[in-house]
Design a protein around this motif. Structure first.
Motif, PDB file in Angstrom:
ATOM      1  N   LEU A  10       9.083   4.625   0.618  1.00 47.30           N
ATOM      2  CA  LEU A  10       8.574   4.676  -0.758  1.00 47.30           C
ATOM      3  C   LEU A  10       7.943   6.025  -1.075  1.00 47.30           C
ATOM      4  O   LEU A  10       6.798   6.307  -0.714  1.00 47.30           O
ATOM      5  N   ASP A  11       8.770   6.853  -1.726  1.00 48.60           N
ATOM      6  CA  ASP A  11       8.237   8.087  -2.299  1.00 48.60           C
ATOM      7  C   ASP A  11       7.844   7.699  -3.724  1.00 48.60           C
ATOM      8  O   ASP A  11       8.696   7.281  -4.518  1.00 48.60           O
ATOM      9  N   VAL A  12       6.567   7.834  -4.059  1.00 48.38           N
ATOM     10  CA  VAL A  12       6.099   7.318  -5.352  1.00 48.38           C
ATOM     11  C   VAL A  12       6.597   8.149  -6.537  1.00 48.38           C
ATOM     12  O   VAL A  12       6.376   7.774  -7.684  1.00 48.38           O
ATOM     13  N   THR A  13       7.254   9.278  -6.245  1.00 44.56           N
ATOM     14  CA  THR A  13       7.799  10.073  -7.343  1.00 44.56           C
ATOM     15  C   THR A  13       9.283   9.739  -7.576  1.00 44.56           C
ATOM     16  O   THR A  13       9.911  10.329  -8.444  1.00 44.56           O
ATOM     17  N   VAL A  22      -2.107  -1.470  -3.646  1.00 47.34           N
ATOM     18  CA  VAL A  22      -3.069  -0.376  -3.473  1.00 47.34           C
ATOM     19  C   VAL A  22      -2.324   0.935  -3.705  1.00 47.34           C
ATOM     20  O   VAL A  22      -1.488   1.353  -2.894  1.00 47.34           O
ATOM     21  N   ASN A  23      -2.603   1.568  -4.844  1.00 45.82           N
ATOM     22  CA  ASN A  23      -2.000   2.872  -5.171  1.00 45.82           C
ATOM     23  C   ASN A  23      -2.848   3.945  -4.505  1.00 45.82           C
ATOM     24  O   ASN A  23      -3.854   4.399  -5.054  1.00 45.82           O
ATOM     25  N   ASN A  24      -2.428   4.325  -3.304  1.00 47.66           N
ATOM     26  CA  ASN A  24      -3.232   5.258  -2.503  1.00 47.66           C
ATOM     27  C   ASN A  24      -2.578   6.633  -2.370  1.00 47.66           C
ATOM     28  O   ASN A  24      -3.281   7.633  -2.234  1.00 47.66           O
ATOM     29  N   ALA A  25      -1.234   6.688  -2.415  1.00 54.55           N
ATOM     30  CA  ALA A  25      -0.538   7.966  -2.149  1.00 54.55           C
ATOM     31  C   ALA A  25      -1.102   9.068  -3.030  1.00 54.55           C
ATOM     32  O   ALA A  25      -1.300   8.879  -4.233  1.00 54.55           O
ATOM     33  N   GLY A  26      -1.388  10.200  -2.414  1.00 55.25           N
ATOM     34  CA  GLY A  26      -1.938  11.287  -3.214  1.00 55.25           C
ATOM     35  C   GLY A  26      -1.853  12.621  -2.511  1.00 55.25           C
ATOM     36  O   GLY A  26      -1.755  12.701  -1.284  1.00 55.25           O
ATOM     37  N   VAL A  27      -1.866  13.671  -3.323  1.00 56.48           N
ATOM     38  CA  VAL A  27      -1.947  15.028  -2.786  1.00 56.48           C
ATOM     39  C   VAL A  27      -3.172  15.679  -3.414  1.00 56.48           C
ATOM     40  O   VAL A  27      -3.565  15.342  -4.531  1.00 56.48           O
ATOM     41  N   VAL A  45       0.873  -1.180   0.000  1.00 58.06           N
ATOM     42  CA  VAL A  45       0.000   0.000   0.000  1.00 58.06           C
ATOM     43  C   VAL A  45       0.908   1.227   0.000  1.00 58.06           C
ATOM     44  O   VAL A  45       1.859   1.302   0.792  1.00 58.06           O
ATOM     45  N   THR A  46       0.614   2.202  -0.847  1.00 63.48           N
ATOM     46  CA  THR A  46       1.431   3.423  -0.871  1.00 63.48           C
ATOM     47  C   THR A  46       0.735   4.528  -0.070  1.00 63.48           C
ATOM     48  O   THR A  46      -0.491   4.530   0.078  1.00 63.48           O
ATOM     49  N   GLY A  47       1.532   5.457   0.465  1.00 62.43           N
ATOM     50  CA  GLY A  47       0.981   6.620   1.192  1.00 62.43           C
ATOM     51  C   GLY A  47       0.250   6.214   2.454  1.00 62.43           C
ATOM     52  O   GLY A  47      -0.962   6.417   2.589  1.00 62.43           O
ATOM     53  N   THR A  48       1.007   5.672   3.426  1.00 62.54           N
ATOM     54  CA  THR A  48       0.345   5.057   4.584  1.00 62.54           C
ATOM     55  C   THR A  48       0.620   5.766   5.914  1.00 62.54           C
ATOM     56  O   THR A  48       0.433   5.183   6.981  1.00 62.54           O
ATOM     57  N   THR A  85       2.642  13.120  -8.450  1.00 66.09           N
ATOM     58  CA  THR A  85       2.318  12.248  -7.320  1.00 66.09           C
ATOM     59  C   THR A  85       1.152  11.325  -7.670  1.00 66.09           C
ATOM     60  O   THR A  85       1.273  10.103  -7.610  1.00 66.09           O
ATOM     61  N   ASN A  86       0.034  11.933  -8.031  1.00 65.16           N
ATOM     62  CA  ASN A  86      -1.190  11.143  -8.178  1.00 65.16           C
ATOM     63  C   ASN A  86      -1.161  10.253  -9.413  1.00 65.16           C
ATOM     64  O   ASN A  86      -1.466   9.061  -9.321  1.00 65.16           O
ATOM     65  N   PHE A  87      -0.802  10.846 -10.545  1.00 63.64           N
ATOM     66  CA  PHE A  87      -0.835  10.038 -11.767  1.00 63.64           C
ATOM     67  C   PHE A  87       0.474   9.278 -12.010  1.00 63.64           C
ATOM     68  O   PHE A  87       0.485   8.052 -12.040  1.00 63.64           O
ATOM     69  N   PHE A  88       1.598  10.012 -12.129  1.00 64.07           N
ATOM     70  CA  PHE A  88       2.841   9.304 -12.459  1.00 64.07           C
ATOM     71  C   PHE A  88       3.272   8.368 -11.327  1.00 64.07           C
ATOM     72  O   PHE A  88       3.853   7.317 -11.572  1.00 64.07           O
ATOM     73  N   GLY A  89       2.949   8.745 -10.096  1.00 65.29           N
ATOM     74  CA  GLY A  89       3.249   7.857  -8.958  1.00 65.29           C
ATOM     75  C   GLY A  89       2.526   6.526  -9.123  1.00 65.29           C
ATOM     76  O   GLY A  89       3.123   5.446  -9.018  1.00 65.29           O
ATOM     77  N   THR A  90       1.239   6.617  -9.419  1.00 74.15           N
ATOM     78  CA  THR A  90       0.432   5.404  -9.630  1.00 74.15           C
ATOM     79  C   THR A  90       0.976   4.606 -10.816  1.00 74.15           C
ATOM     80  O   THR A  90       1.129   3.376 -10.749  1.00 74.15           O
TER      81      THR A  90
END
Ligand SMILES: NC(=O)c1ccc[n+]([C@@H]2O[C@H](COP(=O)([O-])OP(=O)(O)OC[C@H]3O[C@@H](n4cnc5c(N)ncnc54)[C@H](OP(=O)(O)O)[C@@H]3O)[C@@H](O)[C@H]2O)c1
Length: 282
Positions: A62-65, A88-93, A9-12, A113-118
């Motif tokens: 895990l920084d998704v960027t 679970v691609n959850n990380a978002g701003v 899970v990202t962004g936890t 963050t939201n798109f390219f991270g996912t």
């Protein structure tokens, strides 16, 4: 006995991601909780202890960027377990503001963050799921992936991008037995709202032509957040979806989201925009 499922899970550090980690662990999954700053893991650690699931959770930087972190994290999980069953691609701003007044960096941060991270985390996990011919990729989008609300341009654009990507990917991965799922939450009570509003206020200066709209939108947002749904319910639903053998593409969940989607489908756009602009001008 069924072997345990391995989840990432990202962004936890907070909100939906943090709660989803615990719900997945309660189901017996081994969960890798991704966060861009491991010094912020204490809330999740405490929650895991109260729910007695701490032994199922591993914390990963895990920084998704950041491509290097993504590579290292996936390699670490694969080295230990040889597979990832649930992503679970959850990380978002959430970056708000009126398009004219926002900075290009607002749009870039949102998309990065939201798109390219996912996109990046998915592409790193995808080969392992494809080879295993099973898995679920759950992308946390938003009702903003279906409806462009005013003063939400950067966020909306990134969530529409996630939706388009997820639809394509779903069809590409189905032949391999991998299910791509979109979660489209309405309003849930988490910290994300204050961050969104912060940027709107920062970008709309005094005497801006949008000042009055901002006041009305802030008032509306305030009411929305006060009545927002409990994120624990959403997290528990996400965890249950991971146990469905053939999950649907879309789960539109939480207050206001279903109505917004239905409204957009059946009410002529001309009427919808009239109602929204009237509210902004009040
Ligand atoms: N709450 C709602 O009403 C709602 C509605 C629709 C969709 N969503 C979506 O739900 C997801 C979770 O949001 P939330 O409401 O739970 O908000 P939140 O509490 O603010 O959680 C956002 C999480 O994303 C992390 N994050 C941000 N940038 C990151 C990066 N570059 N790399 C890794 N992690 C990063 C944050 O970490 P830091 O602590 O390091 O910032 C935090 O853990 C988001 O995708 C959001 O768009 C929420």
């Amino acid at each position: 006995m069924q072997p345990k499922q391995i989840a990432l899970v990202t962004g936890t550090t907070s909100g939906i991601g943090m709660l989803t980690v615990v719900e997945l662990a309660k189901q017996g999954c081994i969960v890798f909780a991704g966060m861009r700053d491991l010094s912020k893991k204490s809330d999740l650690e405490e929650l895991a202890i109260t729910q007695n699931v701490q032994e199922y959770i591993d914390y990963v930087l895990l920084d998704v960027t950041n491509d290097d972190f993504i590579k290292q994290t996936i390699a670490y999980i694969i080295e230990r377990y040889g597979r990832i069953d649930i992503l679970v691609n959850n990380a978002g701003v959430s970056i708000g503001g009126f398009s004219e007044e926002t900075l290009e960096e607002d749009w870039r941060l949102s998309m990065e963050t939201n798109f390219f991270g996912t996109l990046k985390v998915t592409r790193a996990v995808q080969p392992y799921m494809r080879k295993a011919r099973s898995g679920q990729i759950i992308n946390i989008s938003s009702i903003s992936g279906r409806f462009g609300f005013p003063a939400h341009g950067p966020y909306t654009a990134s969530k529409f991008a996630i939706n388009g990507f997820s639809e394509s990917l779903r069809l590409e991965m189905l032949p391999f037995g991998v299910y791509v799922v979109l979660i489209e939450p309405g309003a849930f009570k988490t910290n994300i709202w204050s961050k969104n509003v912060e940027n709107m206020k920062l970008r709309t200066k005094e005497n801006s032509p949008y000042e009055k709209f901002l006041t009305n939108i802030l008032h509306f947002t305030d009411k929305l957040v006060t009545g927002a749904s409990d994120p624990r319910k959403l997290a528990s639903k996400i965890a249950r979806i991971t146990q469905i053998r053939q999950p649907k593409l879309r789960y539109t969940l939480g207050k206001g989201s279903f109505i917004a989607v239905l409204g957009k489908a059946i009410v002529p756009w001309k009427w919808l925009e009239k109602a929204i602009v009237q509210q902004m001008r009040k």
